[in-house]
Design a protein around this motif. Structure first.
Motif, PDB file in Angstrom:
ATOM      1  N   ALA A 187       0.833  -1.210   0.000  1.00 33.94           N
ATOM      2  CA  ALA A 187       0.000   0.000   0.000  1.00 33.94           C
ATOM      3  C   ALA A 187       0.864   1.255   0.000  1.00 33.94           C
ATOM      4  CB  ALA A 187      -0.934  -0.007   1.200  1.00 33.94           C
ATOM      5  N   VAL A 188       1.905   1.265   0.836  1.00 25.63           N
ATOM      6  CA  VAL A 188       2.807   2.424   0.893  1.00 25.63           C
ATOM      7  C   VAL A 188       3.530   2.595  -0.438  1.00 25.63           C
ATOM      8  CG1 VAL A 188       4.889   3.351   1.980  1.00 25.63           C
ATOM      9  CG2 VAL A 188       3.106   2.308   3.394  1.00 25.63           C
ATOM     10  N   ALA A 189       4.045   1.498  -0.992  1.00 24.34           N
ATOM     11  CA  ALA A 189       4.787   1.574  -2.252  1.00 24.34           C
ATOM     12  C   ALA A 189       3.897   2.069  -3.389  1.00 24.34           C
ATOM     13  CB  ALA A 189       5.370   0.198  -2.590  1.00 24.34           C
ATOM     14  N   LEU A 190       2.653   1.596  -3.421  1.00 30.69           N
ATOM     15  CA  LEU A 190       1.744   2.017  -4.494  1.00 30.69           C
ATOM     16  C   LEU A 190       1.344   3.479  -4.340  1.00 30.69           C
ATOM     17  CD1 LEU A 190      -0.481  -1.167  -4.864  1.00 30.69           C
ATOM     18  CD2 LEU A 190       0.999  -0.162  -6.614  1.00 30.69           C
ATOM     19  N   VAL A 192       3.315   5.828  -3.015  1.00 29.68           N
ATOM     20  CA  VAL A 192       4.498   6.573  -3.467  1.00 29.68           C
ATOM     21  C   VAL A 192       4.581   6.568  -4.995  1.00 29.68           C
ATOM     22  CG1 VAL A 192       7.020   6.625  -3.458  1.00 29.68           C
ATOM     23  CG2 VAL A 192       5.778   6.161  -1.339  1.00 29.68           C
ATOM     24  N   LEU A 193       4.330   5.409  -5.599  1.00 27.43           N
ATOM     25  CA  LEU A 193       4.345   5.307  -7.056  1.00 27.43           C
ATOM     26  C   LEU A 193       3.291   6.213  -7.675  1.00 27.43           C
ATOM     27  CD1 LEU A 193       5.248   3.968  -9.710  1.00 27.43           C
ATOM     28  CD2 LEU A 193       3.577   2.157  -9.253  1.00 27.43           C
ATOM     29  N   GLN A 194       2.089   6.229  -7.098  1.00 26.45           N
ATOM     30  CA  GLN A 194       1.012   7.051  -7.642  1.00 26.45           C
ATOM     31  C   GLN A 194       1.321   8.540  -7.490  1.00 26.45           C
ATOM     32  OE1 GLN A 194      -1.107   6.317  -9.605  1.00 26.45           O
ATOM     33  NE2 GLN A 194      -2.903   7.629  -9.463  1.00 26.45           N
ATOM     34  N   LEU A 195       1.935   8.919  -6.385  1.00 23.71           N
ATOM     35  CA  LEU A 195       2.339  10.314  -6.200  1.00 23.71           C
ATOM     36  C   LEU A 195       3.400  10.700  -7.227  1.00 23.71           C
ATOM     37  CD1 LEU A 195       2.567  10.320  -2.311  1.00 23.71           C
ATOM     38  CD2 LEU A 195       0.840  11.509  -3.666  1.00 23.71           C
ATOM     39  N   ALA A 196       4.344   9.793  -7.472  1.00 20.67           N
ATOM     40  CA  ALA A 196       5.375  10.054  -8.483  1.00 20.67           C
ATOM     41  C   ALA A 196       4.746  10.171  -9.874  1.00 20.67           C
ATOM     42  CB  ALA A 196       6.422   8.946  -8.455  1.00 20.67           C
ATOM     43  N   LEU A 197       3.789   9.294 -10.158  1.00 24.91           N
ATOM     44  CA  LEU A 197       3.088   9.371 -11.451  1.00 24.91           C
ATOM     45  C   LEU A 197       2.319  10.681 -11.574  1.00 24.91           C
ATOM     46  CD1 LEU A 197       1.775   5.703 -11.777  1.00 24.91           C
ATOM     47  CD2 LEU A 197       3.402   6.847 -13.305  1.00 24.91           C
ATOM     48  N   GLY A 198       1.708  11.128 -10.467  1.00 22.48           N
ATOM     49  CA  GLY A 198       1.011  12.405 -10.500  1.00 22.48           C
ATOM     50  C   GLY A 198       1.961  13.546 -10.788  1.00 22.48           C
ATOM     51  N   GLY A 199       3.146  13.514 -10.157  1.00 25.29           N
ATOM     52  CA  GLY A 199       4.147  14.533 -10.447  1.00 25.29           C
ATOM     53  C   GLY A 199       4.630  14.463 -11.885  1.00 25.29           C
ATOM     54  N   TRP A 200       4.748  13.246 -12.412  1.00 24.23           N
ATOM     55  CA  TRP A 200       5.186  13.067 -13.794  1.00 24.23           C
ATOM     56  C   TRP A 200       4.130  13.570 -14.777  1.00 24.23           C
ATOM     57  CZ3 TRP A 200       9.882  12.544 -15.297  1.00 24.23           C
ATOM     58  CH2 TRP A 200      10.210  12.015 -16.549  1.00 24.23           C
ATOM     59  N   VAL A 201       2.864  13.329 -14.469  1.00 29.13           N
ATOM     60  CA  VAL A 201       1.770  13.862 -15.280  1.00 29.13           C
ATOM     61  C   VAL A 201       1.831  15.379 -15.316  1.00 29.13           C
ATOM     62  CG1 VAL A 201      -0.736  14.193 -15.384  1.00 29.13           C
ATOM     63  CG2 VAL A 201       0.192  11.919 -14.976  1.00 29.13           C
ATOM     64  N   ILE A 259      -3.993   3.784 -14.266  1.00 29.99           N
ATOM     65  CA  ILE A 259      -3.754   2.402 -13.845  1.00 29.99           C
ATOM     66  C   ILE A 259      -3.217   2.383 -12.417  1.00 29.99           C
ATOM     67  CG2 ILE A 259      -2.331   0.352 -14.274  1.00 29.99           C
ATOM     68  CD1 ILE A 259      -2.441   1.145 -17.287  1.00 29.99           C
ATOM     69  N   GLY A 260      -2.324   3.317 -12.100  1.00 25.61           N
ATOM     70  CA  GLY A 260      -1.797   3.410 -10.746  1.00 25.61           C
ATOM     71  C   GLY A 260      -2.887   3.677  -9.725  1.00 25.61           C
ATOM     72  N   ALA A 261      -3.850   4.515 -10.088  1.00 25.56           N
ATOM     73  CA  ALA A 261      -4.964   4.813  -9.188  1.00 25.56           C
ATOM     74  C   ALA A 261      -5.794   3.560  -8.910  1.00 25.56           C
ATOM     75  CB  ALA A 261      -5.839   5.912  -9.788  1.00 25.56           C
ATOM     76  N   LEU A 262      -6.002   2.754  -9.935  1.00 25.49           N
ATOM     77  CA  LEU A 262      -6.769   1.513  -9.767  1.00 25.49           C
ATOM     78  C   LEU A 262      -6.039   0.541  -8.836  1.00 25.49           C
ATOM     79  CD1 LEU A 262      -9.133  -0.338 -10.556  1.00 25.49           C
ATOM     80  CD2 LEU A 262      -7.796  -1.051 -12.557  1.00 25.49           C
TER      81      LEU A 262
END
Length: 353
Positions: A187-190, A192-201, A259-262
Motif C-alpha cells: 500500500a505504501v509503495a503504491l 508513493v508510485l502514484q504520487l510520483a506518477l502524478g508529479g510526472w503527469v 492504472i496506478g490509481a486503480l
C-alpha cells in the motif's frame, strides 16, 4: 511542586509539540502553493535562484531586462514564484528551530532526535531540488522529485509530532513495534508510485492528454508511446515549460496514472478488509477509503472539466490527505497494543466465542 528545571523542560516540550504541528500545516500550505505556482506557469517566473533577476524581491522591468534580456519580466508570475520561495525558506528556518530546541533533550530516552535530524537533511535536499527546478528549466525528473521531497517533509513533520506526543506522555520508543506486513508495504509503495506518477503527469503537462472517462480519447486503449513517455533520461537543457513530449507519450503518462490509481484503490481496499477487525485501526482505514474515493472523483472531474485551476489544487490537497492518513495508519499499526487495549480485545473475542 515542579522545579525550575522541570518547568523549563515542560515549556520546551510544549513549544516543540506546537511547532511540529505548525510544521505539518505549514508544509501542506507550501506544497499547495508550489502546485499553484506550477499550474499558473510561474515555475520560471524568476530565471535565476535564489534571487529574482539578481534581487531579493521582484525588481522593476528595467532592472530585470539588464539582468536577463532573454527572460522578460512577468511581474505576477515572478511574485508567485518568490512567495513560494519565501514560504519554503521560512519552513527551513522552522526545521532548524525545532532541531535547536531539541538539542538538550536528544539524549533523553524516547526523544525523536533522529527524526529531527532526518527532517533537516530532507529539507536541505528539498532546497537543492528547488534550485535545480529553476536552473534546469523545469526538467520533469527534478520537478517530480521536488514534489516527493515536499511530501517527505510533510510525513517527517507528522512523525516528529507523533513522536513528541509519545515522549511527552513518558512513553519510550517501544522496541516491540509491529513490523509492516507485505500488504502494508504494498500500500505504501503504491501510494508513493502514484504520487510520483502524478508529479510526472503534471511536469509533462499530461493532465488532459486523455479526454473523457472511463475511456481515453474515445478508446479503451488509445495509441500510446510508453517508451518515450517514461524515458527517464530526457535531455537536460531545453525549457520544459508546457512540456516537450508528443501526444502519444503524454497519453501513455496519463493512462499510467489511471492504472496506478486503480492498483492503489485495490491495495487500500484489501488493507481495510484485512485489518478492519482491529477497532483502533478502523478510523484510519475508513478515512483512507473515503479520502481515496474523494480523490478519485476529483481526478475524474479534472479530466471532464479540462483541469480548472481550483479543481487541480483540490486534487493536490486530496493527495496530501492520502499521505497524512496512510502515515497515521502506519504509525498506529506499528504501535504496540497497550495492556488495556489487549484486555478489551480479548474480552470482546471471548464474548463472540
Amino acid at each position: 511542586m515542579p522545579t525550575l528545571h522541570g518547568q523549563a523542560h515542560v515549556r520546551r516540550l510544549r513549544l516543540l509539540l506546537s511547532l511540529s504541528l505548525v510544521g505539518v500545516v505549514f508544509t501542506s500550505v507550501v506544497v499547495l502553493i508550489g502546485a499553484w505556482t506550477r499550474l499558473v506557469d510561474a515555475g520560471l517566473g524568476c530565471p535565476d535562484w535564489p534571487g529574482c533577476y539578481g534581487e531579493l524581491v521582484v525588481p522593476d522591468v528595467e532592472r530585470a531586462l539588464l539582468h536577463s534580456p532573454d527572460a522578460p519580466l512577468e511581474a505576477f508570475k515572478a511574485w508567485v514564484e518568490m512567495i513560494h520561495r519565501y514560504l519554503a525558506s521560512t519552513l527551513g528556518l522552522l526545521v532548524i528551530g525545532l532541531l535547536l530546541l531539541g538539542v538538550r533533550l536528544r539524549h533523553s530516552p524516547g526523544y525523536p532526535w533522529k527524526t529531527s535530524v532526518a527532517l533537516l537533511g530532507v529539507i536541505l535536499l528539498q532546497g537543492a531540488f528547488g534550485a535545480f527546478t529553476v536552473t534546469l528549466k523545469l526538467w520533469p525528473q527534478v520537478v517530480t522529485l521536488h514534489l516527493l521531497g515536499g511530501l517527505s517533509v510533510l510525513v517527517l513533520f507528522l512523525w516528529l509530532h507523533l513522536g513528541l506526543r509519545r515522549f511527552a506522555k513518558g512513553a519510550q520508543a517501544a522496541a516491540a513495534k509491529r513490523r509492516l506486513t507485505p500488504l502494508w508495504i504494498a500500500a505504501v509503495a503504491l501510494l508513493v508510485l502514484q504520487l510520483a506518477l502524478g508529479g510526472w503527469v503534471s511536469s509533462n503537462y499530461a493532465g488532459i492528454a486523455c479526454q473523457g472517462f472511463p475511456t481515453c480519447n474515445g478508446q479503451w486503449w488509445p495509441a500510446m508511446d510508453w517508451s518515450e513517455g517514461f524515458h527517464l533520461t530526457q535531455t537536460v537543457g531545453p525549457n520544459y515549460l508546457h512540456g516537450q513530449l508528443h501526444a502519444d507519450a503524454r497519453t501513455a503518462i496519463h493512462q499510467g496514472h489511471r492504472i496506478g490509481a486503480l492498483l492503489l484503490g485495490l491495495a487500500l481496499l484489501m488493507l481495510t478488509l484485512r485489518y478492519w477487525r482491529e477497532a483502533r485501526m478502523r478510523p484510519w482505514l475508513g478515512g483512507l477509503l473515503i479520502a481515496y474515493g474523494v480523490q478519485l472523483g476529483l481526478g475524474i472531474a479534472n479530466v471532464l472539466m479540462w483541469l480548472p485551476l481550483w479543481l487541480a489544487l483540490l486534487h493536490t490537497a486530496g493527495a496530501l490527505s492520502l499521505v497524512l492518513l496512510l502515515a497515521l495508519a502506519v504509525w498506529h499499526w506499528r504501535e504496540p497494543v497497550t495492556e488495556v487495549e489487549d484486555s478489551t480485545r480479548r474480552e470482546k473475542e471471548w464474548v463472540h466465542v
